[in-house]
Design a protein around this motif. Sequence first.
Motif, mmCIF file in Angstrom:
data_model
loop_
_atom_site.group_PDB
_atom_site.id
_atom_site.type_symbol
_atom_site.label_atom_id
_atom_site.label_comp_id
_atom_site.label_asym_id
_atom_site.label_seq_id
_atom_site.Cartn_x
_atom_site.Cartn_y
_atom_site.Cartn_z
ATOM 1 N N VAL A 89 -4.587 8.452 4.338
ATOM 2 C CA VAL A 89 -5.077 7.806 3.130
ATOM 3 C C VAL A 89 -4.227 6.579 2.834
ATOM 4 O O VAL A 89 -2.991 6.640 2.835
ATOM 5 C CB VAL A 89 -5.028 8.772 1.932
ATOM 6 C CG1 VAL A 89 -5.578 8.096 0.677
ATOM 7 C CG2 VAL A 89 -5.824 10.039 2.233
ATOM 8 N N LEU A 90 -4.887 5.459 2.585
ATOM 9 C CA LEU A 90 -4.230 4.227 2.172
ATOM 10 C C LEU A 90 -4.630 3.926 0.737
ATOM 11 O O LEU A 90 -5.824 3.876 0.416
ATOM 12 C CB LEU A 90 -4.636 3.062 3.080
ATOM 13 C CG LEU A 90 -4.429 3.253 4.585
ATOM 14 C CD1 LEU A 90 -4.946 2.041 5.343
ATOM 15 C CD2 LEU A 90 -2.965 3.501 4.894
ATOM 16 N N MET A 91 -3.628 3.738 -0.113
ATOM 17 C CA MET A 91 -3.883 3.498 -1.527
ATOM 18 C C MET A 91 -3.286 2.164 -1.944
ATOM 19 O O MET A 91 -2.151 1.831 -1.589
ATOM 20 C CB MET A 91 -3.259 4.612 -2.380
ATOM 21 C CG MET A 91 -3.865 5.978 -2.185
ATOM 22 S SD MET A 91 -5.613 6.132 -2.660
ATOM 23 C CE MET A 91 -5.661 5.308 -4.230
ATOM 24 N N VAL A 130 0.844 -1.187 0.000
ATOM 25 C CA VAL A 130 0.000 0.000 0.000
ATOM 26 C C VAL A 130 0.883 1.241 0.000
ATOM 27 O O VAL A 130 2.084 1.174 0.245
ATOM 28 C CB VAL A 130 -0.950 0.051 1.218
ATOM 29 C CG1 VAL A 130 -1.852 -1.170 1.258
ATOM 30 C CG2 VAL A 130 -0.168 0.192 2.515
ATOM 31 N N ALA A 131 0.264 2.377 -0.290
ATOM 32 C CA ALA A 131 0.919 3.673 -0.116
ATOM 33 C C ALA A 131 0.134 4.439 0.933
ATOM 34 O O ALA A 131 -1.087 4.284 1.050
ATOM 35 C CB ALA A 131 0.949 4.448 -1.429
ATOM 36 N N VAL A 132 0.838 5.268 1.690
ATOM 37 C CA VAL A 132 0.189 6.029 2.758
ATOM 38 C C VAL A 132 0.533 7.500 2.614
ATOM 39 O O VAL A 132 1.637 7.862 2.191
ATOM 40 C CB VAL A 132 0.619 5.490 4.147
ATOM 41 C CG1 VAL A 132 2.110 5.665 4.366
ATOM 42 C CG2 VAL A 132 -0.165 6.156 5.257
ATOM 43 N N SER A 133 -0.418 8.345 2.911
ATOM 44 C CA SER A 133 -0.177 9.788 2.946
ATOM 45 C C SER A 133 -1.112 10.396 3.981
ATOM 46 O O SER A 133 -2.113 9.776 4.380
ATOM 47 C CB SER A 133 -0.412 10.436 1.572
ATOM 48 O OG SER A 133 -1.741 10.221 1.123
ATOM 49 N N HIS A 134 -0.764 11.585 4.432
ATOM 50 C CA HIS A 134 -1.603 12.327 5.367
ATOM 51 C C HIS A 134 -2.216 13.502 4.628
ATOM 52 O O HIS A 134 -1.503 14.282 3.984
ATOM 53 C CB HIS A 134 -0.785 12.800 6.569
ATOM 54 C CG HIS A 134 -0.194 11.683 7.369
ATOM 55 N ND1 HIS A 134 -0.972 10.764 8.039
ATOM 56 C CD2 HIS A 134 1.084 11.320 7.598
ATOM 57 C CE1 HIS A 134 -0.191 9.895 8.646
ATOM 58 N NE2 HIS A 134 1.057 10.209 8.389
ATOM 59 N N LEU A 135 -3.524 13.641 4.728
ATOM 60 C CA LEU A 135 -4.270 14.600 3.919
ATOM 61 C C LEU A 135 -5.010 15.602 4.798
ATOM 62 O O LEU A 135 -5.750 15.208 5.706
ATOM 63 C CB LEU A 135 -5.279 13.847 3.042
ATOM 64 C CG LEU A 135 -6.275 14.665 2.234
ATOM 65 C CD1 LEU A 135 -5.561 15.470 1.153
ATOM 66 C CD2 LEU A 135 -7.323 13.738 1.598
#
Length: 240
Positions: free
Chosen positions: A93-95, A14-19
């Motif tokens: 966010v998990l992509m 997965v990819a992770v980001s903070h939004l």
Amino acid sequence: MVNTAEFTGLPGAVAVSHLSVYDWPAADGACGGTPHMHLTCSEAYVVTGGRGAVQTLTTSGYEVTPLEPGTVAWFTPGTVHRLVNEDDLRITVLMQNNGLPEAGDAVLTLPPQYLTDPETYAAATAIPGDAPEEEQERIARARRDLALQGYRALRDADGPEPLAAFHRAAAALVRPRLAEWRERWERGARAAAAATGDQLDRLERGDASHLADAVVRSEQPSAYGKFGMCGRLNVYKGTV
């Protein structure tokens, strides 16, 4: 046979980001991000602060899912979605597919005349990374408003054909990049799944040697406050 030491990315690739979702008001009075759709990736929201909602549009119709701290919401490819910020909405966010969405697996709901070819689409959506922050914000906001025009037309359409036409246009736009996407999937999500299969095979044979290859990794965001589709992003280089 897969060498299990070859895959050391985040679980499941997965990819992770903070939004931090945009608080820019739109023509309909709601504040928030740019409506868009992913073609091969599921997306999940883990709400960490504030309050808002995600508006979604699929062949099953239009829905609104409230978002508040503790909510986990997710949707599959083909879901047109728009984040609405009602009070300082912040999300982890998990992509799916280790950053494939950041590599182009998203098409904004622009009016049809902007979806005719990749060059026309890029001219309407690209944000130059070397532009001053004020100019990046202007472009991000302008493309959000343009995408909202197309989104409202899809949401208010009489019958399924406009959404189906958007699906077809989106698929045509991304076709030139599919080989690149496949390579990213193969070294990410496919490799992660294969590594698990290899580990199971080893354990069935009584072979625990892969446990000696254990590694620990951590990192801080590689970029802070990046202008994304839905808001300002803190992103991690190692997950994309």
